[in-house]
Each structure stands twice: as C-alpha cells, then as structure tokens.
Motif scaffolding. Structure first.
Motif, short mmCIF file in Angstrom:
data_model
loop_
_atom_site.label_atom_id
_atom_site.label_comp_id
_atom_site.label_asym_id
_atom_site.label_seq_id
_atom_site.Cartn_x
_atom_site.Cartn_y
_atom_site.Cartn_z
N ASN A 216 36.96 34.05 41.32
CA ASN A 216 37.30 35.10 42.01
C ASN A 216 37.16 34.86 43.59
N GLN B 233 41.40 40.59 37.34
CA GLN B 233 41.62 40.04 38.73
C GLN B 233 43.10 39.95 38.98
N ARG C 246 38.07 39.03 35.54
CA ARG C 246 37.31 38.48 36.74
C ARG C 246 36.06 37.96 36.21
#
Ligand code: NOJ
Length: 744
Positions: A535, A616, A578
């Motif tokens: 991340n 993500q 994520r």
C-alpha cells in the motif's frame, strides 16, 4: 451452374467428406480399442489405469519403489510421469514393449509455462488478454515437449482463484469465468495444435476438477464449501470451455467439495463431465489423491478409496497405487463391475491410438528432432514478446516511464535486480543446463546505451537486515533515476506455497521508503507469482510495473517496456487487495441490501470500519504510455426479443503521443433477477492497437446467450428486464454507460 452455387456445393461436399472421414476414423479407432480390450486380462486392464512417477523429478511425496521397470515389463503400468527427453522416454518405452500385449506407455509432464524455453507464468500471460499470444505460447511448449518424448501435459490449470494467499493463483488465469474460459480454450488449442496424432501435439489436461481454487483460507489442498450455484456460475465455466475445446484429459483435485473429495466425486466426474458435457477423454487423479481419501476420512483404506474413485469416474490413479493393489479384488468381491474398468481402459487406450503410439511407440522419442526443435531462436523471441505483453503498468505519474532521454544515470536497486533463477517462476521444467534466464540487470544493460547503470542490492528478499540501505541510498542520490526491483522469490508461490501474509516480504518496502525519501524519481518493479500487498508503495511511488515471473527472456521483456520499445498493454486478471483482511476480493460480487460506496470505510454499509472494501488495484486495471478516449456509445436495439442480437458500438481514440494497445472491456449487469446477479460481469473485450490520433469503431454483439445465467435450479436461462451496459478501461474505470431490455 452459377459460380457461387458451384462453390457452395463444393464446400458442402468438402464438409460432408470431412465429417465422414472424421466419423470413419472414430469408428476404426473404436474397433481397434475394442479388439485390444477383449485380449486383455483383468490385471492388464488395471495396469493401464496405473501411473507411476519417475524417481528423478518429483512434484509430490516421493514413493520409493524399486520395481517400476519390472512392473512396466509386466504390463502393470499405463503411464509414467516425470520422464522426458527422447533418450529417456525411448528407453522406458522399450521396457513397455517387453510386455505381453506391447501396449505403449503414455509420458506425462507438468509443462505449465514452457518446456525448454520458459514462458511467463500462466497468471502473467492472462494479464495480456491476448488469446493468440497465449495460444502461441502453449503451441511452442507443446512443440518442444513433444520433441522430447512427452505425450501429455498436465495443463492448463483452469481453476478460478479469488484468493491470492493460495500459492497456485500463479498457475491459472485469475478470477473471471469469462476471461478464464477464453484462456482455457486458447491453451487447449495451443497444446493440442492441429489434433492428437500430429507429432507436435501433446494432450492437454484441464485441472483441477473442480473448485480447487476456492480452498478455504487460501490453504492449498484445503476443503471447498460452496453452493452449487456458485460452482456452476463461477468455477465450472473454464472447465466446460476446455472440454468443448477438445481437451483430451482432465485431472481431478485434492480438495473435497462440500464434503466429498473431488477424486471420489461422482457428481463432478460422472454426472457433469462425462454425463452432461459428454467428455470422451479420460480423468487422471491428482498425485496420490485416491489414497488421500483416507486422511480425508472418506475411505477407511486404499481398498475403499479405489472403489470410491473408480465408481466416481477417476480413470487413472496417479501414484497412490490404490488401483493396482485393489481393483482386482474389488472386482472379485463384486464391489466394482468390470464394465467400469473397461470403460476407463477404453478411454485411455483410445488416446494412445489417437496419438499414433500403436503404429510407432517411439514416434515422439526422436533425438534428431529433439535437437532441431529445442532452443529455436524464434521460441525465445516469442517468449520475449509474451513477456512484455504480460507486464502491467499499475501507475505512471508525470509520465516517468518510459525512461526519458534526459536520464544519464540509473541506480538499479533491490534484491531481484540480478536474480536469474527466480525469473523462471514455479513449475518450469526443462531449462537447458548451460542456459540461464535474462536478469533485469542484463536486460537493462543491453538497452541502456550511454546511460550509466549502477547497482546496489539494498536488502534481501525475506529477512530483516537493513545493512545494505546506506549504500543503496548513496547510489540513489548520485543517479538521475532509480529503478527498484522487489517482490517474492519464485518459490514463494506455486503448489503448497500458500501465504497468510502477502505483503512485500522482509524489509523491501522499508527500502523503497528510504530510497523515495532521497527525492529522486523512483520506478518500482514488482515480481511475484501472486498479487502482493504494497500500500505505501502504491500511494507514494510515482511509477509501478507489475512483472510477475516472465521466464527465459524476463530481463529483455522488462527493458523493452522501460525504454519504450514496447508500450505496456497488460490488464490485471485478478484483484489486488489492500489487506489480507479483504480476501476473498473480486469485482463480480453480489450487491447487498446495504452496498454503500466501495471507496469509503465505515457507516452501516457492507464493508470495514478500518479500510475501504475497494481493492488497491481492480480487475481489468492496467495503464499505457498513451491515453484512450471512449465516446459515441450506440446500442443498435435497446429492446431485445428472443433470437435477436444487439450491437453495442463506440469509438475508441488514441489521444496520446505514442502508438498503443487498449483492452476495451464490456461489462453487463442484470439489474433485477432471481437469484440476484453480480454488480458487473465481463462479457466481452477487444484488444485494439491504435496509432496516435487514430480512432476505431468497436462493436460488441449481445445476444440472449450473453444475458443468460444459471438460476437456482441450475437451468441456463435469461430473465427479461433491464441490463446495464458498462464499457471501460477496467472494471472500475467505466467510460460509457447504457441500457438494454430483454423482452419476454
Ligand atoms: C500435483 C499437482 O497438484 C498437479 O497439478 C500436478 O500435475 C501433479 N502434482 C503432477 O506433478
């Protein structure tokens, strides 16, 4: 006669004779198999259902057994796995020729992504969304393997995977049933070429039947618990496509499905595969999976396990010896009808006849051909091309890539810059002894020209030492551009390589932070066999390339992209979470009664209070060095009657300064249905090459079939009503929207 009418007549005659010729081949093979079957003793029949592994290369627990050759000579073995090479296969086939009926052995091998030349791992190839290239890759693998005496590859793996903790995501085509089905078809076609019997064709094996990719917790070999609806709608389509494409064989799987091990699962193998889908090939068990029904708690011993497996439709026993040790007694005890064994033997012998092994058992074991075919430069070229097509540009702020001509020095940093062996990824089988894959370092050096290239490792992949940071930071400070290569080692994904923590391992992300803090422009290249979690990098680093494991030519493929020789066109075939906490995460989920925005955490909505539920990077995401504009959506018919088809068209324009390819994606949503339908489903796509300023009209055809799904009773139906149309550059980046109505 009119010329057109004559042509039509000629075409009809040709088709008639072709079908007729095919039918007569089928009939004559059928006769040959039956004629052989009547000559066989029960022991010889059981021998055909028995597969041993060679001791040299094993991919499962080693079975120490000294009498393999003796068994082969006695006709007690139908197939060997892990034997390859013209000499080795010939020698072993000679032993089979000592048996009473001289039935040739089948040689099977895991040719998963290339044989001599290693191609990108299958998940990487899936990111190309390029069916011709994927088929070509399998074709080359088959050409090489068949020249090395191999008759049969244990590929393609067509398991849908929604859980990147599962190490075998690397071996499949990702999370989507539509994309997965197209890729399954391309791979089967590639492996089997113009058909079994041709010297450059190997039998494909669609595996692992079924639902292996949904192992609970992403733990390999684990149980699978799912509704039949999800099984049919999501997990079975690529298998169905592989069967329809003519896959010669299927492999069942280690997992149980709703409490029944797949190997003993009659519903899967007899009812669906051999029943509903009319599959005529044979099913091989996975390694020892017949015997593994004992620890599963499904069978008390190998006697019971063999009974369950043969009854359920597993034709060949890979390495558990349950068949060879028990089937005779099971028949004598009246537990197994010999007709079941005959059916399994028939299926296996049929393939041996189709391969031409009864005409010449050594026809694939030809040293001269092996020498000619292996190491062809054009195979390396194809691997390089497949490699660059597989790369996904995740992020590229301020057009940092391709490397600008003003860059005079590059710092190459990271533990994977000089890695060689890892480039091959898991499941690469026969890399020539003196050769090694092209590392990133070599690939960049080759193309850097006058640019100064320096290297600092910085850290290892998976330990906590930061001793190399200072040198790496110093190097970064003195360079115009930094390229960091980070990721997993190749053996951190693959069989039995599930990980609970899929963050970038070790201190690699700390290294990225430290280098980023120098203020120098940073490109991060991530190499892995699965989606990783990174991340901080995703948020702060301007340019990120995801390069998976690209095989023999990895360094060259990546350098082609870095220096702009190839404009990246890959799109993610799987969502990138994520956090492990979001798993399973996939784009084609069902809406809840409280959907709320995907991007926001909290609220009385489905989701988490500590992070958004949006992954993500979404399915279908991937950037280019150019930009594309989507405009002028038209739907030829917004009201669709049965039998109708609508054309959905739009104009795609390359609005940037360089040529490039875009994968334009069509998603549909069935707005109201029983049972409810996903928020979006990929239904079509086109990969289009456009020069700067060039436009092209793209058309997708939608008919009732495309609007159909399995209802609660597993009927394939389309329900009338409204459908949303989404066209875009990813499953999230939707550029055009419309509607369509299906009438009663
Ligand atoms: C076990 C794996 O699950 C399977 O995919 C493979 O083909 C066999 N081992 C043979 O190596």
């Amino acid at each position: 006669m009119h010329k057109r009418r004559f042509c039509l007549l000629a075409a009809c005659c040709f088709l008639f004779f072709k079908i007729d010729a095919q039918q007569s081949t089928v009939d004559s093979t059928d006769k040959k198999v039956k004629a052989l079957l009547v000559k066989m003793t029960l022991e010889e029949k059981i021998g055909q259902l028995n597969q041993y592994s060679n001791d040299i290369k094993v991919t499962g627990p080693i079975t120490v057994y000294d009498s393999k050759l003796e068994d082969i000579a006695k006709g007690k073995v139908g197939s060997m796995l892990n034997v390859s090479g013209a000499i080795a296969t010939r020698e072993m086939q000679k032993v089979a020729m000592k048996s009473r009926l001289k039935i040739p052995l089948l040689f099977g091998l895991d040719v998963i992504h290339g044989y001599r030349v290693t191609f990108p791992i299958p998940l990487a190839e899936a990111a190309s969304w390029d069916m011709d290239a994927i088929e070509r890759s399998a074709r080359i693998a088959a050409t090489e393997a068949s020249a090395s005496g191999v008759h049969w590859t244990f590929a393609p793996m067509v398991d849908i995977a929604r859980d990147p903790r599962w190490g075998r995501v690397m071996e499949g085509a990702g999370e989507d049933p539509y994309l997965g089905s197209l890729i399954a078809t391309a791979r089967v076609k590639g492996f089997q070429g113009k058909g079994l019997g041709n010297l450059d064709a190997v039998m494909a094996c669609a595996k692992h039947f079924a639902a292996y990719g949904a192992a609970i917790g992403g733990r390999d070999y684990n149980s699978v618990d799912m509704s039949l609806h999800t099984l049919w709608q999501v997990y079975l389509p690529p298998f169905k496509a592989a069967a329809a494409a003519g896959a010669a064989t299927f492999m069942n799987s280690f997992n149980d499905l709703n409490g029944i091990p797949a190997t003993g699962n009659r519903y899967l193998q007899r009812d669906i595969l051999k029943g509903k889908w009319g599959f005529k090939g044979f099913v091989v068990s996975d390694w020892g999976s017949v015997g593994e029904m004992i620890p599963h708690g499904y069978a008390a011993d190998k006697y019971e396990a063999a009974e369950a497996a043969i009854t359920a439709g597993s034709d060949m026993d890979m390495e558990s010896r349950a068949y060879t040790e028990n089937l005779k007694k099971l028949v004598e005890d009246g537990k197994v009808n010999e007709a079941l064994i005959d059916d399994a033997v028939y299926r296996i012998l049929y393939k041996k006849f189709e391969l031409g092994l009864f005409d010449d058992p050594y026809r694939f074991s030809d040293e001269q051909r092996e020498k000619q075919v292996l190491d062809k430069p054009e195979h390396q070229e194809a691997a390089r091309d497949m490699g660059r097509k597989s790369i996904v540009l995740l992020k590229n702020q301020h057009s940092l890539l391709p490397v600008s001509s003003s860059v005079k020095s590059i710092a190459l940093i990271g533990p994977l810059v000089k890695a060689e062996k890892d480039m091959k990824g898991f499941w690469s089988i026969d890399w020539g002894k003196d050769e090694r894959p092209v590392s990133l370092f070599e690939g960049i050096k080759q193309q850097a020209g006058r640019i100064k290239i320096n290297f600092a490792k910085g850290c290892n992949i998976n330990d906590s030492s930061k001793a190399g940071f200072a040198e790496a930071i110093k190097l970064a400070r003195s360079s115009d551009l930094v390229i960091i290569a980070a990721g997993e080692t190749a053996d951190m994904s693959g069989e039995a390589k599930s990980r609970a923590n899929i963050h970038l391992p070790g201190v690699q992300e700390d290294l990225i932070k430290a280098i980023h803090a120098t203020g120098k422009p940073v490109v991060v290249i991530l190499m892995a066999g699965r989606p990783l979690v990174f991340n901080w990098t995703a948020e702060h680093v301007p340019s990120i390339l995801y390069t998976w494991w690209l095989g023999s030519q990895a360094g060259n493929s990546i350098a082609d992209v870095l220096f702009g020789k190839y404009n990246p066109s890959g799109k993610l075939p799987i969502s990138f979470p994520r956090s492990e906490g979001q798993i399973p995460v996939y784009y084609n989920y069902l809406n809840t009664g409280r959907p709320g925005p995907e991007e926001e955490a909290g609220g009385y909505n489905t989701g988490y209070i500590d992070m958004p539920r949006l992954p993500q990077y979404v399915f279908g995401h991937g950037l280019s060095y150019t930009t594309f504009e989507y405009k002028d959506l038209t739907v030829s018919k917004s009201q669709l009657m049965t039998g109708d088809a609508a054309e959905i068209s739009f104009v795609l324009t390359n609005t940037g300064k360089v040529s490039g390819e875009e994968v334009a994606q069509l998603y549909l949503r069935d707005v109201v249905a029983q049972p409810i339908r996903p928020v979006k489903e990929l239904k079509d796509f086109q990969k289009v090459f456009l020069k700067p300023g060039e436009s092209k009209k793209i058309t997708f055809k939608i008919d009732r079939e495309k609007l159909s799904f399995y209802d609660s009773e597993l009927n394939w139906i389309a329900q009338p009503g409204k459908f949303d149309i989404y066209i875009g550059s990813s499953s999230k980046d939707i550029r055009l929207q419309g509607n369509l109505y299906l009438q009663q």
